[in-house]
Design a protein around this motif. Structure first.
Motif, PDB file in Angstrom:
ATOM      1  N   ILE A  90       4.659  16.176 -13.649  1.00 19.28           N
ATOM      2  CA  ILE A  90       3.773  15.540 -12.659  1.00 19.28           C
ATOM      3  C   ILE A  90       3.109  14.319 -13.272  1.00 19.28           C
ATOM      4  N   GLY A  91       2.657  14.482 -14.527  1.00 15.45           N
ATOM      5  CA  GLY A  91       2.025  13.362 -15.223  1.00 15.45           C
ATOM      6  C   GLY A  91       2.962  12.168 -15.295  1.00 15.45           C
ATOM      7  N   LEU A  92       4.212  12.435 -15.675  1.00 12.99           N
ATOM      8  CA  LEU A  92       5.207  11.364 -15.768  1.00 12.99           C
ATOM      9  C   LEU A  92       5.412  10.702 -14.412  1.00 12.99           C
ATOM     10  N   ILE A  93       5.600  11.524 -13.399  1.00 10.44           N
ATOM     11  CA  ILE A  93       5.939  10.996 -12.078  1.00 10.44           C
ATOM     12  C   ILE A  93       4.776  10.177 -11.515  1.00 10.44           C
ATOM     13  N   PRO A 112      21.995  13.359  -8.993  1.00  8.16           N
ATOM     14  CA  PRO A 112      20.879  13.066  -9.910  1.00  8.16           C
ATOM     15  C   PRO A 112      19.687  12.469  -9.156  1.00  8.16           C
ATOM     16  N   ILE A 113      18.489  12.838  -9.604  1.00  5.99           N
ATOM     17  CA  ILE A 113      17.258  12.513  -8.874  1.00  5.99           C
ATOM     18  C   ILE A 113      16.656  11.203  -9.384  1.00  5.99           C
ATOM     19  N   GLU A 114      16.131  10.399  -8.478  1.00  2.00           N
ATOM     20  CA  GLU A 114      15.448   9.158  -8.879  1.00  2.00           C
ATOM     21  C   GLU A 114      13.976   9.432  -9.177  1.00  2.00           C
ATOM     22  N   ILE A 115      13.481   8.874 -10.258  1.00  2.00           N
ATOM     23  CA  ILE A 115      12.045   8.969 -10.554  1.00  2.00           C
ATOM     24  C   ILE A 115      11.516   7.544 -10.755  1.00  2.00           C
ATOM     25  N   PRO A 116      11.028   6.909  -9.698  1.00  2.00           N
ATOM     26  CA  PRO A 116      10.619   5.503  -9.770  1.00  2.00           C
ATOM     27  C   PRO A 116       9.491   5.289 -10.790  1.00  2.00           C
ATOM     28  N   GLY A 117       9.593   4.174 -11.498  1.00  2.00           N
ATOM     29  CA  GLY A 117       8.503   3.790 -12.401  1.00  2.00           C
ATOM     30  C   GLY A 117       8.525   4.480 -13.752  1.00  2.00           C
ATOM     31  N   VAL A 118       9.358   5.512 -13.908  1.00  4.24           N
ATOM     32  CA  VAL A 118       9.439   6.202 -15.198  1.00  4.24           C
ATOM     33  C   VAL A 118      10.676   5.682 -15.931  1.00  4.24           C
ATOM     34  N   SER A 119      10.450   5.028 -17.057  1.00  4.42           N
ATOM     35  CA  SER A 119      11.582   4.420 -17.759  1.00  4.42           C
ATOM     36  C   SER A 119      12.450   5.502 -18.384  1.00  4.42           C
ATOM     37  N   MET A 120      13.734   5.214 -18.498  1.00  6.44           N
ATOM     38  CA  MET A 120      14.658   6.146 -19.151  1.00  6.44           C
ATOM     39  C   MET A 120      14.186   6.452 -20.567  1.00  6.44           C
ATOM     40  N   VAL A 121      13.655   5.418 -21.231  1.00  5.33           N
ATOM     41  CA  VAL A 121      13.205   5.598 -22.608  1.00  5.33           C
ATOM     42  C   VAL A 121      12.080   6.634 -22.661  1.00  5.33           C
ATOM     43  N   ASN A 122      11.100   6.452 -21.788  1.00  6.47           N
ATOM     44  CA  ASN A 122       9.957   7.362 -21.765  1.00  6.47           C
ATOM     45  C   ASN A 122      10.394   8.773 -21.378  1.00  6.47           C
ATOM     46  N   PHE A 123      11.265   8.849 -20.392  1.00  4.67           N
ATOM     47  CA  PHE A 123      11.738  10.131 -19.893  1.00  4.67           C
ATOM     48  C   PHE A 123      12.482  10.905 -20.986  1.00  4.67           C
ATOM     49  N   SER A 150       5.003   8.800   0.410  1.00  8.33           N
ATOM     50  CA  SER A 150       6.013   9.717  -0.093  1.00  8.33           C
ATOM     51  C   SER A 150       5.362  10.981  -0.615  1.00  8.33           C
ATOM     52  N   ARG A 151       6.164  11.984  -0.787  1.00 13.58           N
ATOM     53  CA  ARG A 151       5.673  13.241  -1.301  1.00 13.58           C
ATOM     54  C   ARG A 151       6.312  13.467  -2.643  1.00 13.58           C
ATOM     55  N   ILE A 152       5.565  14.007  -3.572  1.00 15.30           N
ATOM     56  CA  ILE A 152       6.164  14.272  -4.876  1.00 15.30           C
ATOM     57  C   ILE A 152       7.185  15.367  -4.653  1.00 15.30           C
ATOM     58  N   GLY A 153       8.399  15.155  -5.127  1.00 10.84           N
ATOM     59  CA  GLY A 153       9.482  16.052  -4.757  1.00 10.84           C
ATOM     60  C   GLY A 153       9.655  17.202  -5.712  1.00 10.84           C
ATOM     61  N   GLU A 154       9.955  18.357  -5.147  1.00  6.52           N
ATOM     62  CA  GLU A 154      10.323  19.523  -5.925  1.00  6.52           C
ATOM     63  C   GLU A 154      11.561  19.197  -6.753  1.00  6.52           C
ATOM     64  N   ASP A 155      12.442  18.371  -6.155  1.00  3.34           N
ATOM     65  CA  ASP A 155      13.661  17.962  -6.853  1.00  3.34           C
ATOM     66  C   ASP A 155      13.343  17.187  -8.125  1.00  3.34           C
ATOM     67  N   GLN A 156      12.354  16.281  -8.006  1.00  6.67           N
ATOM     68  CA  GLN A 156      11.982  15.480  -9.173  1.00  6.67           C
ATOM     69  C   GLN A 156      11.435  16.384 -10.277  1.00  6.67           C
ATOM     70  N   ILE A 157      10.624  17.348  -9.873  1.00  5.20           N
ATOM     71  CA  ILE A 157      10.030  18.239 -10.866  1.00  5.20           C
ATOM     72  C   ILE A 157      11.110  19.098 -11.525  1.00  5.20           C
ATOM     73  N   PHE A 158      12.024  19.608 -10.701  1.00  6.81           N
ATOM     74  CA  PHE A 158      13.087  20.447 -11.265  1.00  6.81           C
ATOM     75  C   PHE A 158      13.968  19.645 -12.231  1.00  6.81           C
ATOM     76  N   CYS A 163       0.843  -1.188   0.000  1.00  4.20           N
ATOM     77  CA  CYS A 163       0.000   0.000   0.000  1.00  4.20           C
ATOM     78  C   CYS A 163       0.875   1.233   0.000  1.00  4.20           C
ATOM     79  N   ASP A 164       0.864   1.958  -1.098  1.00  2.57           N
ATOM     80  CA  ASP A 164       1.687   3.153  -1.189  1.00  2.57           C
ATOM     81  C   ASP A 164       0.812   4.392  -1.274  1.00  2.57           C
ATOM     82  N   SER A 165       1.270   5.441  -0.642  1.00  2.00           N
ATOM     83  CA  SER A 165       0.550   6.709  -0.719  1.00  2.00           C
ATOM     84  C   SER A 165       1.488   7.781  -1.236  1.00  2.00           C
ATOM     85  N   LEU A 166       0.980   8.585  -2.143  1.00  2.00           N
ATOM     86  CA  LEU A 166       1.763   9.698  -2.673  1.00  2.00           C
ATOM     87  C   LEU A 166       1.005  10.980  -2.372  1.00  2.00           C
TER      88      LEU A 166
END
Lengths: 482, 251
Positions: free
Chosen positions: A446-449, B87-98, A425-433, A392-395
């Motif tokens: 956001i869509g990708l993540i 570098p930031i991890e983005i779980p579940g998002v493939s390198m190809v798609n990214f 987990s929280r969607i990270g500002e780092d991931q978005i940047f 069970c994961d929550s974002l």
């Protein structure tokens, strides 16, 4: 930093609902309120056999003795059941050429929803039962499927044409005494789909039901019954939408699945009822009981759901693993945004030996919404070597929403192995940047993540649904981040 | 290509960059060196558009346009690439798609059609060979479960795929063993052309054994205190950053 993130989240979570239009069509409606008379009227309009009416009345009388469940982590405003309409059907204009002809206005409505019903435009590989308010408008590919012995029709037709099958299985998995909303549904249900796969038949196409609420003030109460005989296979999909309205509307459905020996049933839902506006006004109350029984040995039932709509969702698609070596699966993505509330999960009841269950639940909360996972894994005494794995994961998107997990485990057999994993987990500002720096704008990021996060579940959807569901996730969170 | 004039940057009232002047032309490789806390990573972040900093004064132009008023994704589409220190991890998002999403965003920006799946995969194969990256990395989710070295190699691979005009590598060498360092350096050298430029930000001289810079700048306490050719890096290696500190005292 914080402000910017909040701004972003705020923007992505304020996307518009795409299916909020209303079809202005004449309706045959029974006046507001609920009584034995109303139930008799519904049964009469549908020209039902006596046993159906009796079933409805028994359910109604039982319902009167019950109270709304209050255990869910939901804030449900009082519902005045006498202020609702329990039957509303679009009036079809005089049928000109054939019995099969459907009012062009209704065809239009379903076209707009991306569900073409005209023969030339029908989606290949998918048979559709289109239900608007209280009635089934059209079921496609019915004849083709009949050649294989597969019955796929509206529930109303099934009651008339296959009364023995309906009588045998209806209420056998979800009895009307099960819960408050199941009793209500059993009393007033109007239509839905019926599906019967005979022994040894592998259904060659996806079967699907598309539910549309159109009329105002009306509730939708449909029933779906799927019976898969020995060694049969069927994959079933369900979609739903409703117009945007300021008042809340009630949807209380029942789905029952029976899988006999070595049968496999996959049931996928993309639930996109109107979620209400940004201030939390309007939206559908989605109170649904879905349950399947793996009755025969080696049978398998798999639930996959993508829940993005509804103001309030109360829903626990479950499996009773009665046969030996049976498998129950539950894959869920539940998105809540703005003021939405969801309390959803599953029940896996292990009765047979070597029964297995897998639960993968991904909650995504945004806005000021609340998203709860509630799940029961129960192993009965005789279920030797039962095995369960739950994840069970929550974002969380933003800091005003809530994510909750309520796992219940009851094991009555020492050989059972039950595992539960949970993350928040929280969607990270780092991931978005990071995405931004690669040229991807924040909304797409956001869509990708989010899609990456939900991938495990989305992968379980039939192809026809997967792409749609991915887009839907993105739209549901549009404006969450911007 | 890149012109920085008297750039002053602070965070929460604390001045970090105290007037930076720097010009980078096409075809050049610049190394920015300096001890910890000198403002190296801040400079990289501010150029990439991370807006946790305040620009107090000064200007930055990139290909003649004001860089600072653009969003991070606009800067990326204009051809600015940042190799992340972490570098930031983005779980579940493939390198190809990214990468496909990123490349097609950039192509759209330039008025080009998106790459087809086969064109994209072909490009991926070519670039993988060019930077000698293990092909299994690209079939996984973005940086998920990558070792430190794999993450850095993956940055260089992304740089190869995105073909930037200006690449800023923020301490890409930190935490790398010598083999990984060579792979990273080789990638940078193979991608060098008369049309693009690279800024290598590093703490240590050793990366510059493999990437030969045209210019070396020493950043200390938010200022570029020395600029020179590659010999400056060797001098730093020999004398250590204390030498810079002492120099500053004399000033």
């Amino acid at each position: 930093m914080q402000n910017e993130q909040d701004q972003i989240l705020n923007d992505v979570t304020t996307g518009e609902y795409k299916y909020g239009f209303y079809t202005d069509i004449e309706q045959d409606t029974i006046g507001r309120g609920l009584s034995e008379d109303v139930i008799r009227q519904i049964s009469q309009i549908k020209k039902e056999p006596e046993f159906m009416l009796e079933f409805r009345l028994r359910a109604y009388r039982h319902w009167l003795t019950m109270k709304m469940p209050e255990w869910a982590h939901l804030n449900i405003p009082a519902i005045d059941y006498q202020d609702l309409t329990y039957y509303s059907a679009p009036r079809q204009k005089a049928r000109l050429n054939s019995l099969d002809e459907v009012d062009p206005e209704l065809l239009d409505t379903f076209n707009k929803l991306g569900i073409p019903l005209e023969e030339q435009k029908q989606l290949s590989g998918v048979a559709v039962d289109a239900v608007m308010d209280s009635v089934s408008v059209k079921t496609t590919f019915r004849e083709n499927l009949a050649e294989l012995g597969i019955i796929f029709c509206s529930f109303s037709d099934a009651v008339k044409e296959y009364p023995d099958l309906v009588r045998k299985y209806m209420g056998s998995v979800v009895p009307y005494t099960d819960n408050y909303f199941a009793a209500l549904n059993s009393a007033v249900f109007s239509d839905g789909s019926f599906c019967y796969i005979p022994k040894g038949v592998r259904c060659p196409m996806e079967l699907s039901t598309y539910f549309r609420i159109n009329a105002a003030n009306s509730g939708q109460f449909e029933r779906t019954l799927i019976v898969a005989e020995d060694n049969s296979y069927v994959s079933y999909m369900e979609g739903c939408t409703a117009p945007m309205r300021d008042e809340n509307q009630l949807h209380a459905a029942i789905v029952e699945i029976i899988a006999m020996e070595s049968a496999e049933v996959k049931y996928a839902t993309v639930q996109n009822w109107y979620p209400g506006n940004k201030e939390g006004k309007g939206g559908i109350y989605n109170f649904v009981t879905k349950r399947g029984i793996c009755k025969g040995d080696n049978s398998k039932i798999s639930w996959t759901q993508v829940e993005t709509g509804s103001a309030i969702t109360w829903k626990y698609p479950s499996c009773i693993l009665k046969g030996n070596n049976t498998t129950g699966e539950f894959y869920s993505v539940a998105v809540t945004n703005n003021h939405q509330q969801a309390d959803t999960g599953t029940k896996m009841i292990h009765i047979g030996k070597n029964s297995k269950s897998i639960i993968v639940s991904k909650g995504i909360s945004s806005g000021v919404s609340n998203n709860s996972y509630r799940g029961l894994v129960k192993v009965l005494r005789g279920a030797d070597n039962a095995r369960n794995f739950s994840q069970c994961d929550s974002l969380l998107l933003g800091d005003k929403c809530g994510a909750h997990t309520f796992p219940y485990i009851e094991s009555g057999n020492q050989t059972a192995i039950i595992e539960h994993e949970a993350t928040t987990s929280r969607i990270g500002e780092d991931q978005i940047f990071y995405c931004n720096q690669r040229g991807i704008n924040t909304e797409d990021a956001i869509g990708l993540i989010v899609n990456g996060y939900a991938k495990e579940v989305l992968n379980k959807l039939p192809m026809e649904f997967a792409v749609e569901a991915q887009k839907l996730l993105q739209i549901s969170l549009e404006g969450s981040v911007g | 290509m890149l012109v920085i004039k008297d750039l002053k940057v602070s965070i929460d009232g604390l001045e970090i960059l105290k007037g930076i002047d720097l010009e980078v032309k096409a075809g050049e490789v610049h190394a920015i060196m300096g001890p910890n806390g000198s403002g190296k990573s801040t400079l990289a972040s501010i150029l990439a558009g991370r807006d946790i900093f305040n620009v107090d004064s000064g200007s930055v132009t990139f290909n003649g346009e004001d860089l600072l008023e653009k969003s991070p994704e606009e800067r990326a589409k204009d051809g600015l690439f940042l190799g992340f220190q972490y570098p930031i991890e983005i779980p579940g998002v493939s390198m190809v798609n990214f990468l496909k999403t990123a490349i097609n965003e950039m192509r759209k920006h330039r008025g080009q059609q998106p790459l087809s799946a086969s064109e994209f995969l072909k490009k991926m194969r070519e670039k993988k060979d060019l930077v000698e990256i293990d092909s299994s990395l690209t079939s996984r989710s973005v940086n998920e479960g990558f070792s430190g070295g794999e993450k850095k190699k993956n940055e260089i691979f992304q740089m190869a795929m995105l073909e930037p005009k200006l690449a800023i590598l923020d301490e890409t060498d930190s935490g790398l063993d010598i083999d990984a360092l060579k792979v990273v350096a080789k990638g940078v050298n193979n991608l060098k052309s008369p049309d693009n430029a690279t800024i290598v930000i590093t703490h240590y001289q050793r990366l510059l054994d493999y990437i030969i810079p045209d210019y070396v700048h020493v950043l200390y306490k938010g200022r570029i205190v020395r600029s020179g050719g590659k010999e400056l890096a060797l001098m730093l290696e020999e004398k250590g950053y204390d030498w810079v500190r002492n120099e500053e005292v004399k000033l």
